[in-house]
Design a protein around this motif. Structure first.
Motif, short mmCIF file in Angstrom:
data_model
loop_
_atom_site.label_atom_id
_atom_site.label_comp_id
_atom_site.label_asym_id
_atom_site.label_seq_id
_atom_site.Cartn_x
_atom_site.Cartn_y
_atom_site.Cartn_z
N ARG A 355 0.83 -1.20 0.00
CA ARG A 355 0.00 0.00 0.00
C ARG A 355 0.87 1.26 0.00
O ARG A 355 0.55 2.25 -0.67
CB ARG A 355 -0.93 -0.01 1.21
N GLU A 356 1.95 1.22 0.76
CA GLU A 356 2.86 2.37 0.78
C GLU A 356 3.44 2.61 -0.61
O GLU A 356 3.53 3.75 -1.08
CB GLU A 356 3.98 2.14 1.78
N LEU A 357 3.85 1.53 -1.27
CA LEU A 357 4.40 1.64 -2.62
C LEU A 357 3.41 2.29 -3.57
O LEU A 357 3.74 3.21 -4.32
CB LEU A 357 4.80 0.25 -3.12
N LEU A 358 2.17 1.81 -3.54
CA LEU A 358 1.17 2.32 -4.47
C LEU A 358 0.75 3.75 -4.14
O LEU A 358 0.37 4.51 -5.04
CB LEU A 358 -0.05 1.40 -4.47
N GLU A 359 0.84 4.13 -2.87
CA GLU A 359 0.48 5.50 -2.50
C GLU A 359 1.60 6.49 -2.78
O GLU A 359 1.36 7.59 -3.26
CB GLU A 359 0.10 5.54 -1.02
N ARG A 360 2.83 6.10 -2.46
CA ARG A 360 3.95 7.03 -2.62
C ARG A 360 4.49 7.09 -4.03
O ARG A 360 4.95 8.13 -4.50
CB ARG A 360 5.09 6.65 -1.66
N PHE A 361 4.50 5.95 -4.72
CA PHE A 361 5.10 5.88 -6.06
C PHE A 361 4.13 5.21 -7.03
O PHE A 361 4.44 4.16 -7.62
CB PHE A 361 6.41 5.09 -6.00
N PRO A 362 2.95 5.78 -7.23
CA PRO A 362 1.90 5.09 -8.01
C PRO A 362 2.26 4.86 -9.47
O PRO A 362 1.78 3.90 -10.08
CB PRO A 362 0.69 6.03 -7.88
N GLN A 363 3.08 5.71 -10.07
CA GLN A 363 3.44 5.57 -11.48
C GLN A 363 4.84 4.98 -11.68
O GLN A 363 5.38 5.05 -12.78
CB GLN A 363 3.36 6.95 -12.17
N SER A 364 5.39 4.40 -10.66
CA SER A 364 6.78 3.95 -10.72
C SER A 364 6.91 2.57 -11.34
O SER A 364 5.94 1.83 -11.50
CB SER A 364 7.38 3.92 -9.32
N GLU A 365 8.15 2.23 -11.64
CA GLU A 365 8.45 0.90 -12.18
C GLU A 365 8.07 -0.19 -11.18
O GLU A 365 7.50 -1.23 -11.55
CB GLU A 365 9.95 0.82 -12.50
N GLY A 366 8.37 0.03 -9.90
CA GLY A 366 8.03 -0.97 -8.88
C GLY A 366 6.54 -1.20 -8.76
O GLY A 366 6.07 -2.33 -8.64
N ALA A 367 5.76 -0.11 -8.79
CA ALA A 367 4.30 -0.24 -8.66
C ALA A 367 3.68 -0.92 -9.87
O ALA A 367 2.58 -1.49 -9.76
CB ALA A 367 3.67 1.15 -8.47
N GLY A 368 4.35 -0.88 -11.00
CA GLY A 368 3.79 -1.46 -12.21
C GLY A 368 4.04 -2.94 -12.39
O GLY A 368 3.56 -3.54 -13.37
N LEU A 369 4.77 -3.57 -11.48
CA LEU A 369 5.05 -4.99 -11.61
C LEU A 369 3.79 -5.83 -11.41
O LEU A 369 2.96 -5.52 -10.55
CB LEU A 369 6.12 -5.41 -10.59
#
Length: 405
Positions: A355-369
């Motif tokens: 949830r932290e990943l999706l909230e802080r970095f929603p358009q990032s490479e990590g969130a897109g996995l």
């Protein structure tokens, strides 16, 4: 973007001055600027060579020079189209219109990549800027390496084209381009990138070694069972490089990070020790983030759950403290932590970090996995980080000391 590169006076350059023309009579600069005092000695795709009265040479790039007239006009007409393309790209970059700058730079890159000179440097750095800005890390490695070649980068010598934070002058590394890959589009692009030209760009083996480390580390993530092949390719590149290159800070850092993940058991243990030693010194934020990522991703590769949890602790330093200097790496560290914790049965902690990943970095490479999943839906189950069978089939966990925090 104005680019004037100072050069040492080359042998024979003084003799060429006999047919040279005053710059004020030959050059028209963009923005009605006055040409420098001196004489024009040459015109080519890299720019206009001008020698001042004291024999110092400069090169004015095509983002500075608008027209060349007089006896040199014919040489300019032969490259006018490319010169205008360089200027158009520079204007678009200045107004941060990277979407429209990138295709122009890509076309120029086809003919200017891996060659020495200010225009090659401008095109390589410009393309690196565009690709990093849209998160295309796998496609950014070639222009980064080409920029090093075009500027004649070597350890201990300042770059000819500094002035930005794209490439660290002390190491030659691109802070936004760590050799860290998860199984996604970036790794696929890196694994299949055409980097053959890097092998012929310098006699030291530096460019080829860096290209190999980045490419083989990505291939490992996509096919971890082929670790022996990846290590063999890396070993060949190491043996082909000069000893002085292997001792450079930038090259050795990339080697440690890659071997801590891809290497055999002894290589992983030795590389982790070298990375820990780096933490004893004062490191800029981006470099500490690289070191923590290298340590953490090595530890989460091991079969022992507690060792893997220590790896997560190392990874979480990045989003907790170092995200301003390494936002892209922070997202990858969170994604790796989510996957690892889920694999060792800590589903509650894993979901909190997801949830932290999706909230802080929603358009990032990590969130897109795919393993992470979009907000509002359960992420698909995964079996954790895949481990190469030849390394871990029944092997005991490597002995590790308590990692620094």
């Amino acid at each position: 973007m104005r680019r004037i590169v100072v050069m040492a006076c080359l042998p024979g350059l003084v003799g060429a001055m006999a047919s040279a023309q005053p710059a004020s009579e030959v050059l028209v600069l963009w923005g009605d600027r006055e040409p420098p005092r001196g004489t024009v000695t040459g015109v080519d795709l890299q720019g206009v060579q001008v020698v001042t009265g004291d024999g110092v040479g400069t090169v004015l790039g095509w983002d500075v020079v608008r027209e060349v007239v007089g006896e040199r006009a014919g040489a300019f007409e032969r490259i006018r189209e490319e010169a205008r393309a360089v200027w158009r790209a520079s204007v678009r970059l200045e107004r941060e219109d990277r979407v429209n700058a990138e295709p122009v730079l890509e076309e120029l890159f086809e003919s200017l990549a891996w060659t020495r000179g200010p225009t090659s440097s401008f095109v390589s750095r410009g393309l690196l800027t565009c690709r990093l800005a849209r998160g295309a890390r796998g496609a950014a490695v070639a222009p980064w390496l080409s920029a090093l070649v075009s500027e004649g980068w070597s350890a201990g010598r300042a770059s000819e084209s500094g002035g930005d934070d794209l490439i660290d002058p002390g190491t030659g590394l691109a802070p936004g381009l760590a050799p860290v890959w998860l199984r996604g589009d970036a790794a696929h692009r890196m694994a299949t990138a055409s980097l053959d030209a890097a092998a012929d760009t310098d006699s030291t083996g530096r460019t080829q070694l860096l290209a190999t480390l980045y490419q083989e580390s990505a291939r490992f993530e996509l096919s971890p069972g082929e670790g022996a092949e990846r290590r063999a390719a890396i070993g060949d590149a190491i043996h082909a490089a000069d000893r002085e290159v292997l001792e450079e800070d930038g090259v050795s850092l990339v080697l440690e990070i890659v071997l801590a993940r891809v290497g055999g058991e002894e290589q992983r243990v030795a590389s982790r020790a070298a990375l820990r030693d780096r933490l004893d010194g004062r490191l800029p934020g981006w470099k500490e983030a690289w070191v923590r990522a290298g340590l953490g991703r090595s530890l989460v590769r091991e079969p022992d759950p507690e060792t893997r949890r220590r790896g997560v602790i190392q990874l979480l330093h990045i989003p907790a403290r170092l995200a301003p200097e390494a936002p892209g790496l922070a997202s990858l560290a969170l994604a790796e932590s989510v996957i690892t914790l889920r694999a060792i049965g800590s589903s509650g902690e894993s979901e909190l970090l997801r949830r932290e990943l999706l909230e802080r970095f929603p358009q990032s490479e990590g969130a897109g996995l795919d393993e992470i999943g979009a907000p509002g839906r359960t992420a698909p189950p995964v079996g954790g980080i895949a481990l190469p069978h030849e390394d871990h089939a029944g092997a005991p966990p490597a002995k590790e000391g308590t990692p620094r925090t």
